[in-house]
Motif scaffolding. Sequence first.
Motif, mmCIF file in Angstrom:
data_model
loop_
_atom_site.group_PDB
_atom_site.id
_atom_site.type_symbol
_atom_site.label_atom_id
_atom_site.label_comp_id
_atom_site.label_asym_id
_atom_site.label_seq_id
_atom_site.Cartn_x
_atom_site.Cartn_y
_atom_site.Cartn_z
ATOM 1 N N VAL A 157 0.855 -1.184 0.000
ATOM 2 C CA VAL A 157 0.000 0.000 0.000
ATOM 3 C C VAL A 157 0.892 1.235 0.000
ATOM 4 O O VAL A 157 1.759 1.391 0.868
ATOM 5 C CB VAL A 157 -0.947 0.009 1.228
ATOM 6 C CG1 VAL A 157 -1.801 1.265 1.231
ATOM 7 C CG2 VAL A 157 -1.806 -1.249 1.244
ATOM 8 N N ASP A 159 0.559 5.406 -0.256
ATOM 9 C CA ASP A 159 -0.309 6.586 -0.237
ATOM 10 C C ASP A 159 -1.788 6.191 -0.229
ATOM 11 O O ASP A 159 -2.612 6.802 -0.911
ATOM 12 C CB ASP A 159 0.014 7.470 -1.443
ATOM 13 C CG ASP A 159 -0.109 8.956 -1.140
ATOM 14 O OD1 ASP A 159 -0.163 9.326 0.051
ATOM 15 O OD2 ASP A 159 -0.170 9.736 -2.117
ATOM 16 N N GLY A 160 -2.100 5.120 0.507
ATOM 17 C CA GLY A 160 -3.481 4.672 0.636
ATOM 18 C C GLY A 160 -3.984 3.797 -0.498
ATOM 19 O O GLY A 160 -5.128 3.352 -0.469
ATOM 20 N N ASN A 161 -3.160 3.582 -1.510
ATOM 21 C CA ASN A 161 -3.563 2.773 -2.664
ATOM 22 C C ASN A 161 -2.818 1.440 -2.674
ATOM 23 O O ASN A 161 -1.594 1.411 -2.563
ATOM 24 C CB ASN A 161 -3.283 3.509 -3.979
ATOM 25 C CG ASN A 161 -4.099 4.784 -4.074
ATOM 26 O OD1 ASN A 161 -5.296 4.775 -3.893
ATOM 27 N ND2 ASN A 161 -3.414 5.896 -4.349
ATOM 28 N N GLU A 162 -3.565 0.361 -2.870
ATOM 29 C CA GLU A 162 -2.974 -0.965 -2.956
ATOM 30 C C GLU A 162 -2.421 -1.177 -4.357
ATOM 31 O O GLU A 162 -3.122 -0.977 -5.341
ATOM 32 C CB GLU A 162 -4.032 -2.020 -2.625
ATOM 33 C CG GLU A 162 -3.481 -3.393 -2.450
ATOM 34 C CD GLU A 162 -4.536 -4.378 -1.961
ATOM 35 O OE1 GLU A 162 -4.658 -5.448 -2.592
ATOM 36 O OE2 GLU A 162 -5.238 -4.068 -0.964
ATOM 37 N N LEU A 163 -1.138 -1.559 -4.421
ATOM 38 C CA LEU A 163 -0.522 -1.818 -5.718
ATOM 39 C C LEU A 163 -0.894 -3.208 -6.203
ATOM 40 O O LEU A 163 -0.749 -4.180 -5.473
ATOM 41 C CB LEU A 163 1.015 -1.703 -5.612
ATOM 42 C CG LEU A 163 1.554 -0.350 -5.159
ATOM 43 C CD1 LEU A 163 3.082 -0.401 -5.083
ATOM 44 C CD2 LEU A 163 1.095 0.753 -6.069
ATOM 45 N N PRO A 164 -1.370 -3.326 -7.438
ATOM 46 C CA PRO A 164 -1.772 -4.643 -7.970
ATOM 47 C C PRO A 164 -0.563 -5.405 -8.507
ATOM 48 O O PRO A 164 0.475 -4.805 -8.814
ATOM 49 C CB PRO A 164 -2.717 -4.273 -9.107
ATOM 50 C CG PRO A 164 -2.151 -2.977 -9.619
ATOM 51 C CD PRO A 164 -1.652 -2.242 -8.390
#
Length: 170
Positions: A157, A159-164
Amino acid sequence: MAINPLPLIRRVVTTHDDSGAAKVWIDEEVENKAPPGFSDGVSFGLAWTTNTSPADCQTPVDGKDLPIGELANTEGSVVRYVDMPPGHVSPMHRTLTLDYGFVLFGSVELSLPDGSRTPVKPGDLVVQRGTDHAWVNASETEWARMVYVLLPSKPIVVDGNELPPKSIHT
């Protein structure tokens, strides 16, 4: 396509007999196969995988026969050999795993999206922590072999975003 001159991979797997004594269960060569979509000679040899963590060391199932995803197992471990012909460049990819990558033969470069390339040679270890990366065999004549141990990881994660994950087939 170049012919792979590297020695065959042998795996020796132990177990217990009915009295609890250690014994060799499997002693064989690992089949090396080209991954789908690759024609330059690169090959993968799947030596073992588990589908749980902690692993079940009493299962009667050969670990190479357990299903996995494209490269990793989200619930267990994977041990894979990768043979890279001279000039091979893998696609930039990311697995949601903690990878231990050991160079056994030849030398390769760890390529990152910023354009950096870090050379690694036999005996070196790369600890890959869920980042985008590619592998380059920059040699014009020498094959390279790495062995990878992939373990599932928590999502990455930023900046609050989950990397795919990013497939090697894109």
